[in-house]
Scaffold this active site. Structure first.
Site, PDB file in Angstrom:
ATOM      1  N   ASP A   8       1.331  -1.275  -0.096  1.00 14.99           N
ATOM      2  CA  ASP A   8       0.056   0.166   0.075  1.00 14.99           C
ATOM      3  C   ASP A   8       1.326   1.389   0.005  1.00 14.99           C
ATOM      4  O   ASP A   8       2.381   1.676  -0.455  1.00 14.99           O
ATOM      5  CB  ASP A   8      -1.010  -0.411   1.051  1.00 14.99           C
ATOM      6  N   CYS A  65       3.888  -2.673   4.365  1.00 16.63           N
ATOM      7  CA  CYS A  65       2.620  -1.700   4.574  1.00 16.63           C
ATOM      8  C   CYS A  65       3.652  -0.764   5.619  1.00 16.63           C
ATOM      9  O   CYS A  65       4.787  -1.026   5.454  1.00 16.63           O
ATOM     10  CB  CYS A  65       1.300  -2.469   4.656  1.00 16.63           C
ATOM     11  N   THR A  67       3.536  -1.019   8.866  1.00 17.66           N
ATOM     12  CA  THR A  67       3.890  -2.267   9.456  1.00 17.66           C
ATOM     13  C   THR A  67       4.259  -3.756   9.248  1.00 17.66           C
ATOM     14  O   THR A  67       4.647  -4.453  10.303  1.00 17.66           O
ATOM     15  CB  THR A  67       3.043  -2.337  10.931  1.00 17.66           C
ATOM     16  N   HIS A  98      10.460 -23.798   9.625  1.00 17.82           N
ATOM     17  CA  HIS A  98       9.810 -24.375  10.528  1.00 17.82           C
ATOM     18  C   HIS A  98       8.597 -23.940  10.181  1.00 17.82           C
ATOM     19  O   HIS A  98       7.464 -25.104  10.005  1.00 17.82           O
ATOM     20  CB  HIS A  98       9.462 -23.869  12.420  1.00 17.82           C
ATOM     21  N   HIS A 133       7.994 -30.667  11.333  1.00 16.80           N
ATOM     22  CA  HIS A 133       7.141 -29.504  10.886  1.00 16.80           C
ATOM     23  C   HIS A 133       6.341 -29.313   9.545  1.00 16.80           C
ATOM     24  O   HIS A 133       5.273 -29.091  10.012  1.00 16.80           O
ATOM     25  CB  HIS A 133       8.048 -28.418  10.623  1.00 16.80           C
TER      26      HIS A 133
END
Ligand code: RB5
Length: 149
Positions: A8, A65, A67, A98, A133
């Site tokens: 964004d 973005c 964050t 993992h 995993h």
């Protein structure tokens, strides 16, 4: 490896920096936008990248973005997507080894371009460890497909 990338407005400048870095490293990618710092809704870009990765058109994706959180939440709504928001190299490596993360998300307001490039490099180089995993990631995939693990 062919990557899908997107952001964004809040992650636009970091996407541009990482695009230059990918070009210098010879990593191929398609940029789903945005192509300017004009305001955009992060779910739109996250869904575009995540759906393209989920369809198998791109091996993995990078989303940006402010964050890295909003694009991760949105991308993880798409079946088959395991998006990881990582701002350190250890988490980035573990998210591949993992969790078999197929999208990495980064926040422009959280990390500088130097650290972000290092995180991207580590994430691109790391492979899924499988083994124990595989069963755990399998439960996540089964839940996404069938609503139960
Ligand atoms: C946009 O201002 C900002 O909310 C967005 O880039 C992102 O950080 C959301 O999670």
């Amino acid at each position: 490896m062919m990557l899908a990338i997107g952001s964004d407005h809040g992650g636009f400048a970091l996407k541009q920096k990482i695009s230059e870095h990918l070009q210098q490293c010879g990593v191929e990618f398609y940029d789903f936008g945005v192509h300017s710092s004009e305001s955009a809704d992060y779910p739109d870009l996250a869904f575009a990248v995540a759906e393209a990765v989920a369809r198998g058109e791109y091996e993995r994706g990078l989303l940006f973005c402010g964050t890295g959180v909003g694009v991760a939440i949105a991308a993880n709504k798409v079946k088959g997507i395991r998006a990881a928001n990582c701002h350190d190299v250890f988490s980035a490596q573990m998210s591949r080894e993992h969790n078999d993360a197929n999208i990495l998300t980064l926040g422009e307001r959280v990390v500088g371009p130097g650290l972000a490039a290092m995180i991207v490099d580590v994430w691109l180089a790391a492979e899924f460890s499988a083994g124990r995993h595989e069963r755990r990631v399998g439960k996540i995939n089964a839940y996404a497909r069938e609503g139960k693990a």
